[in-house]
Design an enzyme around this catalytic site. Structure first.
Site, PDB file in Angstrom:
ATOM      1  N   ARG A  71      -4.996  29.168  -4.931  1.00 49.47           N
ATOM      2  CA  ARG A  71      -4.837  30.533  -4.415  1.00 49.47           C
ATOM      3  C   ARG A  71      -5.976  30.857  -3.452  1.00 49.47           C
ATOM      4  NH1 ARG A  71      -6.198  34.453  -7.967  1.00 49.47           N
ATOM      5  NH2 ARG A  71      -6.350  33.241  -9.880  1.00 49.47           N
ATOM      6  N   HIS A 107      -9.517  25.833 -11.241  1.00 46.09           N
ATOM      7  CA  HIS A 107      -8.428  26.438 -12.018  1.00 46.09           C
ATOM      8  C   HIS A 107      -7.096  25.944 -11.439  1.00 46.09           C
ATOM      9  CE1 HIS A 107     -11.364  30.039 -12.327  1.00 46.09           C
ATOM     10  NE2 HIS A 107     -11.140  29.733 -13.582  1.00 46.09           N
ATOM     11  N   HIS A 116      -7.270  24.972 -17.446  1.00 47.41           N
ATOM     12  CA  HIS A 116      -6.001  25.534 -17.943  1.00 47.41           C
ATOM     13  C   HIS A 116      -4.847  24.517 -17.881  1.00 47.41           C
ATOM     14  CE1 HIS A 116      -8.034  29.327 -18.216  1.00 47.41           C
ATOM     15  NE2 HIS A 116      -8.151  29.442 -16.917  1.00 47.41           N
ATOM     16  N   ASP A 124     -14.477  30.457 -21.368  1.00 51.04           N
ATOM     17  CA  ASP A 124     -13.843  31.156 -20.255  1.00 51.04           C
ATOM     18  C   ASP A 124     -14.259  32.636 -20.161  1.00 51.04           C
ATOM     19  OD1 ASP A 124     -12.222  31.800 -18.110  1.00 51.04           O
ATOM     20  OD2 ASP A 124     -10.348  31.172 -19.012  1.00 51.04           O
TER      21      ASP A 124
HETATM   22 ZN   LIG Z   1     -11.890  30.663 -15.409  1.00 55.72          ZN
END
Ligand SMILES: [Zn+2]
Length: 335
Positions: free
Chosen positions: A138, A162, A199, A250
């Site tokens: 992103r 991520h 993740h 996190d």
């Molecule tokens: Zn993070």
């Protein structure tokens, strides 16, 4: 007092400033939570970081984490403050310095990949242990990813990114690049055995195959992923492919390595309908040695478990390690 020595836990993914958000009503989904997170990020200063991070790192140390990878996107002076806070708290520290090209808020962004790598070189020259962290597909376009991938390979540095946390990120990546996030990372030269994908919640089979074939690691952050409604780590599919796992606290809504590891095994049990999916010794390694590998650490401090703690009362010596991951919290760590 009777004690058991263990390798210290390694927290491979932390955003320490997000500890302040716990318990706050913060929106109906990940994206609404993110608005509250950005407001908190905006108000950070080197002084706030220095004080609040030291508190959070002391909590990590007390919980048995003896090393932390701080995924940092708040700017260079705040990076130095985070490193000082870690030194004060006595926790080994790796600055995962974030590259951010677009989106987010002003303070996150560098003007070019070259400017970003200039920041990395400056911080390295000051003696801070640094890993590269393109925030996500992103936040970083393909040419930034390629340049960062090349630098990481040339300097043998860890790369943390991520990926696949939320379905919308995948849809946007497909629209922009015609491929999914982990496929884009592979194309851009960002996947290797020094890479940790944070993740991977919604990764498909082809993406998981890419992680396996490149020897990359996945950092699971189960308590945060639950809190944010991200979804379940594809634990069984990762294990099936022998992809190495590590853990991170996190958002730091909880700071407890045992809880992260228990969640990991719990997810795998729910997905497989069986028990004992990850052996206790392997879970403990996920919580320590694999995290150290992800951060590029050769050594990190050990910890001691208080064997007289009430959570371990009546547990036979040969069952202690399994009981730690099955039924203990961080308060069993001797201080
Ligand atoms: Zn993070």
């Amino acid at each position: 007092m009777s004690r058991l020595a263990l390798p210290g836990f390694v927290n491979a993914h932390s955003h320490a400033f997000q500890r302040a958000l716990r318990g706050r009503a913060a929106g109906a989904d990940f994206w609404a939570w993110r608005d509250g997170m950005l407001a908190e990020a905006k108000r950070q200063t080197p002084e706030l970081v220095r004080a609040a991070y030291a508190d959070t790192y002391r909590e990590m140390r007390a919980a048995g984490f003896t090393a932390v990878g701080e995924f940092h996107y708040l700017g260079v002076p705040e990076a130095r403050a985070a490193a000082s806070a870690a030194a004060e708290a006595g926790i080994a520290f790796v600055l995962l310095h974030v590259a951010y090209a677009r989106g987010g808020i002003d303070r996150f962004r560098q003007a070019s990949a070259g400017d970003y790598l200039g920041e990395v070189e400056l911080l390295r020259a000051e003696g801070i242990r640094v890993g590269l962290a393109p925030h996500s597909v992103r936040a970083c376009p393909a040419d930034w990813l390629s340049e960062i991938g090349r630098y990481a390979a040339a300097e043998s540095l860890p790369v943390h990114v991520h990926a696949d946390e939320q379905p919308r990120e995948i849809e946007e990546c497909l629209a922009e690049h015609g491929c999914r996030p982990i496929e884009l990372l592979a194309r851009a030269g960002c996947l290797s055995e020094r890479t940790t994908v944070v993740h991977g919640t919604h990764a498909d089979g082809a993406e998981l195959d890419l992680l396996a074939s490149h020897g990359s690691i996945v950092c699971a952050c189960p308590t945060t992923e639950a809190d944010l409604g991200d979804g379940f780590l594809p634990a069984v599919r990762l294990l099936h492919r022998n992809v190495a796992l590590c853990i991170g606290s996190d958002s730091n809504i909880r700071i407890d390595p045992f809880e992260e590891l228990r969640e990991l095994e719990g997810i795998a049990r729910r997905q497989s309908g069986t028990r004992g999916v990850i052996a206790s010794e392997d879970l403990l390694a996920i919580g320590s040695a694999v995290g150290a590998r992800a951060l590029g650490l050769e050594s990190w401090p050990s910890i001691e478990i208080d064997l007289e703690h009430r959570s371990l009362a009546g547990v036979a010596p040969e069952h202690v390690r399994a009981a730690l991951v099955a039924g203990c919290g961080a308060d069993v760590v001797a201080t």
